[in-house]
Design an enzyme around this catalytic site. Structure first.
Site, PDB file in Angstrom:
ATOM      1  N   SER A  20      50.323  32.467  50.669  1.00  0.00           N
ATOM      2  CA  SER A  20      51.501  32.239  49.812  1.00  0.00           C
ATOM      3  C   SER A  20      52.768  32.741  50.476  1.00  0.00           C
ATOM      4  O   SER A  20      52.723  33.523  51.418  1.00  0.00           O
ATOM      5  CB  SER A  20      51.335  32.967  48.478  1.00  0.00           C
ATOM      6  OG  SER A  20      50.220  32.499  47.794  1.00  0.00           O
TER       7      SER A  20
HETATM    8  N1  SAH Z   1      45.705  36.407  49.802  1.00  0.00           N
HETATM    9  C1  SAH Z   1      45.573  35.392  50.832  1.00  0.00           C
HETATM   10  C2  SAH Z   1      45.894  34.016  50.344  1.00  0.00           C
HETATM   11  C3  SAH Z   1      44.692  33.403  49.857  1.00  0.00           C
HETATM   12  S1  SAH Z   1      44.715  31.720  49.390  1.00  0.00           S
HETATM   13  C4  SAH Z   1      46.372  35.721  52.061  1.00  0.00           C
HETATM   14  O1  SAH Z   1      47.062  36.741  52.088  1.00  0.00           O
HETATM   15  O2  SAH Z   1      46.277  34.961  53.025  1.00  0.00           O
HETATM   16  C5  SAH Z   1      43.443  31.883  48.179  1.00  0.00           C
HETATM   17  C6  SAH Z   1      42.067  32.133  48.719  1.00  0.00           C
HETATM   18  O3  SAH Z   1      41.204  32.287  47.601  1.00  0.00           O
HETATM   19  C7  SAH Z   1      41.486  30.995  49.555  1.00  0.00           C
HETATM   20  O4  SAH Z   1      41.157  31.463  50.826  1.00  0.00           O
HETATM   21  C8  SAH Z   1      40.248  30.556  48.757  1.00  0.00           C
HETATM   22  O5  SAH Z   1      39.165  30.191  49.587  1.00  0.00           O
HETATM   23  C9  SAH Z   1      39.925  31.815  47.968  1.00  0.00           C
HETATM   24  N2  SAH Z   1      39.151  31.635  46.750  1.00  0.00           N
HETATM   25  C10 SAH Z   1      39.248  30.653  45.817  1.00  0.00           C
HETATM   26  N3  SAH Z   1      38.367  30.874  44.810  1.00  0.00           N
HETATM   27  C11 SAH Z   1      37.710  32.024  45.124  1.00  0.00           C
HETATM   28  C12 SAH Z   1      36.670  32.780  44.473  1.00  0.00           C
HETATM   29  N4  SAH Z   1      36.124  32.415  43.310  1.00  0.00           N
HETATM   30  N5  SAH Z   1      36.229  33.910  45.079  1.00  0.00           N
HETATM   31  C13 SAH Z   1      36.737  34.305  46.264  1.00  0.00           C
HETATM   32  N6  SAH Z   1      37.725  33.638  46.923  1.00  0.00           N
HETATM   33  C14 SAH Z   1      38.198  32.503  46.351  1.00  0.00           C
END
Ligand code: SAH
Length: 210
Positions: A64
């Site tokens: 993000s």
């Molecule tokens: N915080 C991250 C951004 C993550 S984008 C950063 O700093 O880069 C959101 C992430 O959530 C994605 O990688 C996706 O694969 C993960 N995600 C989605 N649903 C999830 C779940 N139920 N459990 C764990 N991860 C999940």
């Protein structure tokens, strides 16, 4: 832990100036100045790492934009003593930010390669208070937490997640449909009920479980 003179400090300072204009302050701002976002993206995106924009990290996922991450992190009001759960490790950037503001961070990711990649990036830093879990089920994160940050957008609020939150704990979670998410903050009161606050809006990649 991080070197501030890594050639990106001017770009980072500009980013931090922008964050300050959006109401980010104090220790959260310091941490954003210290944390090298360019290490968490692919080489081709390094020079875009300090723009206030989201960036692709592979597998259709994105990191993000800094102002959104900072707003969510600041809303957790961390004092340095908390046990934190992050759902959605992605690149590991937000986990690196949280690790400097809390006592311990458990970060979980459903995509194995992203989780492994984040573990590798962390190896180059001296961060020892982050635990990585490859799972899509928060019940696999042991115990309860003082703060929970969900980095993916849910369509329906996962009620069971409240059971992972300590009394007085804070939960920040994007909730909504395809047209975008409202970033909601919940505080768990002593009687178990939740105080709700809408702290912004953005579009997140979907939360996928099961
Ligand atoms: N915080 C991250 C951004 C993550 S984008 C950063 O700093 O880069 C959101 C992430 O959530 C994605 O990688 C996706 O694969 C993960 N995600 C989605 N649903 C999830 C779940 N139920 N459990 C764990 N991860 C999940």
């Amino acid at each position: 832990m991080f070197q501030s003179n890594d050639g990106m400090e001017y770009a980072r300072r500009d980013m931090v100036r922008g964050l300050a204009e959006r109401g980010i302050s104090g220790v959260v701002l310091d941490v954003f100045y210290r944390t090298p976002r360019h290490f968490f993206v692919s080489d081709g995106l390094r020079y875009s790492a300090y723009r206030d924009s989201s960036l692709p990290i592979g597998f259709g996922q994105t990191i993000s934009k800094p102002s959104i991450i900072a707003g969510m992190v600041q809303a957790l009001a961390l004092t340095g003593e908390e046990h934190v759960l992050e759902i959605g490790t992605g690149s590991g950037y937000q986990a690196a930010v949280l690790s400097q503001l809390a006592k311990h961070v458990v970060t979980m990711e459903r995509i194995g390669v992203l989780s492994e990649r984040a573990v590798d990036v962390f190896k180059s830093f001296e961060i020892s208070n982050v635990t990585f879990l490859h799972t899509d089920d928060f019940n696999n994160a042991e115990g309860t937490f003082d703060a929970i940050l969900v980095a993916a957008g849910v369509e329906i609020f996962p009620v069971d997640l409240c059971g992972k939150l300590n009394s007085g704990g804070r939960l920040v979670i994007p909730v909504g449909g395809k047209d975008g998410h409202q970033i909601m903050k919940y505080v768990k009161k002593a009687d178990g009920s939740l105080l709700e606050d809408n702290i912004g809006s953005a579009t997140f990649v979907p939360y996928i479980a099961g």
